[in-house]
Each structure stands twice: as structure tokens, then as C-alpha cells.
Design a protein around this motif. Structure first.
Motif, mmCIF file in Angstrom:
data_model
loop_
_atom_site.group_PDB
_atom_site.id
_atom_site.type_symbol
_atom_site.label_atom_id
_atom_site.label_comp_id
_atom_site.label_asym_id
_atom_site.label_seq_id
_atom_site.Cartn_x
_atom_site.Cartn_y
_atom_site.Cartn_z
ATOM 1 N N UNK A 42 1.119 -1.683 -0.184
ATOM 2 C CA UNK A 42 -0.033 -0.116 -0.159
ATOM 3 C C UNK A 42 1.046 1.226 0.002
ATOM 4 N N UNK A 43 1.049 1.649 -0.636
ATOM 5 C CA UNK A 43 1.197 2.889 -1.377
ATOM 6 C C UNK A 43 0.942 4.994 -0.991
ATOM 7 N N UNK A 44 1.865 5.529 0.442
ATOM 8 C CA UNK A 44 1.626 6.968 0.711
ATOM 9 C C UNK A 44 2.485 7.095 0.379
ATOM 10 N N UNK A 45 2.119 9.059 0.696
ATOM 11 C CA UNK A 45 2.982 9.925 0.045
ATOM 12 C C UNK A 45 3.495 10.414 1.825
ATOM 13 N N UNK A 46 5.303 11.066 1.760
ATOM 14 C CA UNK A 46 5.633 11.266 3.142
ATOM 15 C C UNK A 46 5.172 12.403 3.541
ATOM 16 N N UNK A 47 4.671 13.371 2.913
ATOM 17 C CA UNK A 47 3.449 14.437 3.080
ATOM 18 C C UNK A 47 2.456 13.996 3.827
ATOM 19 N N UNK A 64 4.000 -2.151 14.865
ATOM 20 C CA UNK A 64 5.049 -1.434 13.166
ATOM 21 C C UNK A 64 7.042 -2.149 13.741
ATOM 22 N N UNK A 65 6.901 -2.317 12.156
ATOM 23 C CA UNK A 65 8.352 -2.962 11.698
ATOM 24 C C UNK A 65 8.971 -1.766 10.281
ATOM 25 N N UNK A 66 10.139 -0.741 11.255
ATOM 26 C CA UNK A 66 10.854 -0.107 10.481
ATOM 27 C C UNK A 66 11.869 -1.186 9.445
ATOM 28 N N UNK A 67 11.548 -2.073 8.079
ATOM 29 C CA UNK A 67 12.615 -2.095 7.826
ATOM 30 C C UNK A 67 13.249 -1.574 6.094
ATOM 31 N N UNK A 68 14.462 -1.638 5.955
ATOM 32 C CA UNK A 68 15.644 -1.605 4.568
ATOM 33 C C UNK A 68 15.101 -0.120 5.075
ATOM 34 N N UNK A 69 16.150 -0.140 3.456
ATOM 35 C CA UNK A 69 16.800 1.004 3.722
ATOM 36 C C UNK A 69 16.008 2.358 3.028
ATOM 37 N N UNK A 70 15.726 3.088 4.359
ATOM 38 C CA UNK A 70 14.834 4.942 3.194
ATOM 39 C C UNK A 70 15.977 6.179 3.391
ATOM 40 N N UNK A 71 15.725 6.728 1.889
ATOM 41 C CA UNK A 71 16.395 8.026 1.760
ATOM 42 C C UNK A 71 15.829 8.838 3.028
ATOM 43 N N UNK A 72 16.243 10.506 3.301
ATOM 44 C CA UNK A 72 15.816 11.035 3.400
ATOM 45 C C UNK A 72 14.763 12.483 2.186
ATOM 46 N N UNK A 73 13.256 12.099 2.808
ATOM 47 C CA UNK A 73 12.508 12.731 1.631
ATOM 48 C C UNK A 73 12.610 14.152 1.159
ATOM 49 N N UNK A 74 12.687 14.518 0.575
ATOM 50 C CA UNK A 74 12.575 16.207 0.014
ATOM 51 C C UNK A 74 10.897 15.941 -0.324
ATOM 52 N N UNK A 75 10.704 16.860 1.226
ATOM 53 C CA UNK A 75 9.510 17.587 1.280
ATOM 54 C C UNK A 75 8.828 18.782 0.681
ATOM 55 N N UNK A 76 7.152 18.189 0.016
ATOM 56 C CA UNK A 76 6.627 19.891 -0.847
ATOM 57 C C UNK A 76 5.825 20.423 0.161
ATOM 58 N N UNK A 77 6.175 21.445 0.553
ATOM 59 C CA UNK A 77 5.797 22.603 1.778
ATOM 60 C C UNK A 77 3.844 22.161 1.502
ATOM 61 N N UNK A 78 3.642 22.882 0.007
ATOM 62 C CA UNK A 78 2.246 22.074 -0.034
ATOM 63 C C UNK A 78 1.752 21.363 -0.466
ATOM 64 N N UNK A 79 1.716 20.289 -0.464
ATOM 65 C CA UNK A 79 1.241 19.048 -0.207
ATOM 66 C C UNK A 79 1.453 18.507 1.216
ATOM 67 N N UNK A 92 11.949 18.546 10.454
ATOM 68 C CA UNK A 92 12.997 19.071 10.110
ATOM 69 C C UNK A 92 14.284 19.385 10.714
ATOM 70 N N UNK A 93 13.669 19.584 11.975
ATOM 71 C CA UNK A 93 14.617 19.795 13.179
ATOM 72 C C UNK A 93 15.578 18.478 13.330
ATOM 73 N N UNK A 94 15.408 17.149 13.289
ATOM 74 C CA UNK A 94 15.533 16.203 13.777
ATOM 75 C C UNK A 94 16.711 16.332 12.298
ATOM 76 N N UNK A 95 16.673 16.438 10.981
ATOM 77 C CA UNK A 95 16.595 16.200 9.619
ATOM 78 C C UNK A 95 18.297 16.674 9.601
ATOM 79 N N UNK A 96 18.303 17.555 10.521
ATOM 80 C CA UNK A 96 19.586 18.371 10.521
ATOM 81 C C UNK A 96 21.011 17.616 10.871
ATOM 82 N N UNK A 97 20.537 16.436 11.935
ATOM 83 C CA UNK A 97 21.430 15.940 12.275
ATOM 84 C C UNK A 97 21.387 14.675 12.107
ATOM 85 N N UNK A 98 22.391 13.669 12.843
ATOM 86 C CA UNK A 98 22.928 12.320 12.289
ATOM 87 C C UNK A 98 21.363 11.153 12.496
#
Length: 266
Positions: A42-47, A64-79, A92-98
Motif C-alpha cells: 500500500x503506497x503513501x506519500x511522506x507528506x 509496526x516494524x521499520x525495515x530496509x534502507x530509506x532515504x531522507x525525503x524532499x518534502x513538498x510543503x504545499x502537499x 525538519x529539525x531532526x533531519x539536520x542531525x545524524x
């Protein structure tokens, strides 16, 4: 029994979890490449995290289990939906760190929404190893000294949330895993001239100190072993119970074929 939701990223792990639990609801974000059959996803948008949480609840998912490699998304603020709009400043604050800080926030968000977050290794216990030599020759004294040196380097980097892997040869650090991952690290080591690095060496993979192993547990697979062999290493040392062995039979066969040791340390 409560229903499981698999938040699937890249690699073989989400498919293994889906095969082990045919009733699990498999979620993937739009555009993500996953090995799980598309008919089960089932597909969902990060936004649209609000819609994602609603879909999980509607399907009876409580874990829930989070499994597999995931890249940091480029979010669309309008969506952004209302739920994501409220969460966006924290994300957004957490994405500035590790990665560790970001993933801790992801766990917290799911828990705030009423979902229990479990680790893949809790669902598939054979993913990790007990202490001991799993395959290959007994590590030499030099190799064991290199393992200790790599562990010390990784421990020193843990407070700044960098690295789950390190390569050391004859006491010299040849590289530390960063955002690019283990394959990039081993490629870098393979390209290092012999006169700078000498012979042999060891890849050490371990969790960061204090890392929450429910998400982003370090992992190695057959491709890791092949890359280590191309880099001229003598073996791989992992943390027992703290590193996932993906496609274990093929991984062990690759290590044996290439004459590498695979050691699980306490």
C-alpha cells in the motif's frame, strides 16, 4: 493477535518479514523501490502521514516494524496534510542531525500515534548471531588488534552520531562508514594504494553506543562479503546480537569461498 505493519524500504529485509507474516500490511512510500511484491504494498506519500496512520488503524495494525534502507525525503510543503504540518517542525529539525536522532524521532511519532514499534530481529531471531567464529580461519593476533582498534574508533564517534562500520589494517584506520554506507566505504578502501595501507585488514560493524536497535540495526549481506574480499580484507567482525545477517546461508558461503573470517563478538 495484533496485526503487524511493515514500513518497507530497500533491500531484502522487508521481503523476508513479509514472507514470514502473510497477514502483515506492507507500506511503502511513493517512489521507493522495494523488493516486496507490488500487489502486497500500500503506497503513501511522506507528506500524508495522517492518511498513513489512519490506514494502519483501519487495517487493524497495532505494531509496526521499520525495515530496509530509506532515504531522507524532499518534502513538498504545499502537499502536507494537517498531521504532517504539525509534525514538520520536529522532523525538519531532526533531519539536520545524524540518522540516530532522526530515527528516534520516527519511533516517538509512531508511539505517540498509538503504535508499538518492534525490531526486525525480534520478529526474525535468526537475523542476528550468537558470539563466536561463524566461518573462516581463526583471526590472527594482528586481526584481533585491528578489531579492537576499529571498535575504539566507532565508540569515539558514537556521541556525534557517525558510523556503524570501520576498516582498520595493521592499526591504521582506512575508513569509517558515513552517509554513503558500507559499500562506499569498502570501495574507498579497495581504491587505496597498497603502499599506503599494507596488506589485509578487518571490517568491523557495530551499533552506535546507546543506539535503539528497533530501527537501523547495522546489517551485512553477501554483497558486503564480496566487497570486503575485493578490498583485500582478511575478515569481518560484528557485534553479536547487534548486527543483522541478511541471506545468511549465502553470506556464510561467500565468506568461506573468499577465505574471510566472520567473527561475532560480545
Amino acid at each position: 493477535m495484533s496485526r503487524l505493519g511493515i514500513i518497507a524500504g530497500g533491500g531484502a529485509l522487508p521481503a523476508a518479514l513479509a514472507a514470514a507474516d502473510p497477514d502483515a500490511l506492507c507500506i511503502a512510500f511513493a517512489g521507493a523501490e522495494v523488493a516486496v511484491p507490488e500487489a502486497r504494498i500500500q503506497r503513501h506519500r511522506m507528506e500524508h502521514l495522517g492518511a498513513l496512520f489512519s490506514a494502519l488503524r483501519a487495517a487493524g495494525v497495532t505494531r509496526v516494524v521499520l525495515a530496509g534502507a530509506m532515504s531522507r525525503p524532499a518534502l513538498d510543503p504545499a502537499a502536507l496534510d494537517p498531521v504532517m504540518t504539525a509534525l514538520a517542525p520536529r522532523i525538519m529539525a531532526a533531519m539536520q542531525g545524524g540518522d540516530d536522532g532522526l530515527l528516534r524521532l520516527v519511533i516517538a511519532i509512531f508511539e505517540e500515534q498509538g503504535f508499538a514499534v518492534t525490531g526486525a530481529h525480534d520478529l526474525l531471531p535468526d537475523l542476528t548471531a550468537t558470539p563466536g567464529l561463524l566461518t573462516g580461519p581463526e583471526p590472527s593476533d594482528t586481526a584481533r588488534a585491528d578489531i579492537a582498534r576499529a571498535r575504539a574508533i566507532l565508540d569515539a564517534l558514537s556521541p556525534v552520531d557517525v558510523g556503524q562500520g570501520c576498516v582498520v589494517a595493521s592499526g591504521l584506520c582506512l575508513g569509517v562508514e558515513t552517509l554513503q554506507g558500507t559499500d562506499a566505504l569498502l570501495g574507498f578502501v579497495a581504491a587505496t594504494p597498497r603502499h599506503l595501507r599494507g596488506r589485509g585488514g578487518v571490517l568491523v560493524k557495530r551499533p552506535k553506543l546507546g543506539q535503539d536497535l528497533r530501527v537501523d540495526m547495522p546489517a551485512i549481506g553477501p554483497a558486503t562479503v564480496q566487497a570486503a574480499a575485493r578490498a583485500g580484507l582478511d575478515g569481518i567482525a560484528i557485534a553479536a546480537g547487534g548486527v543483522m545477517l541478511l541471506d545468511r546461508p549465502a553470506l556464510l558461503a561467500a565468506a568461506e569461498a573468499n577465505g574471510l573470517f566472520l567473527l561475532a563478538e560480545p
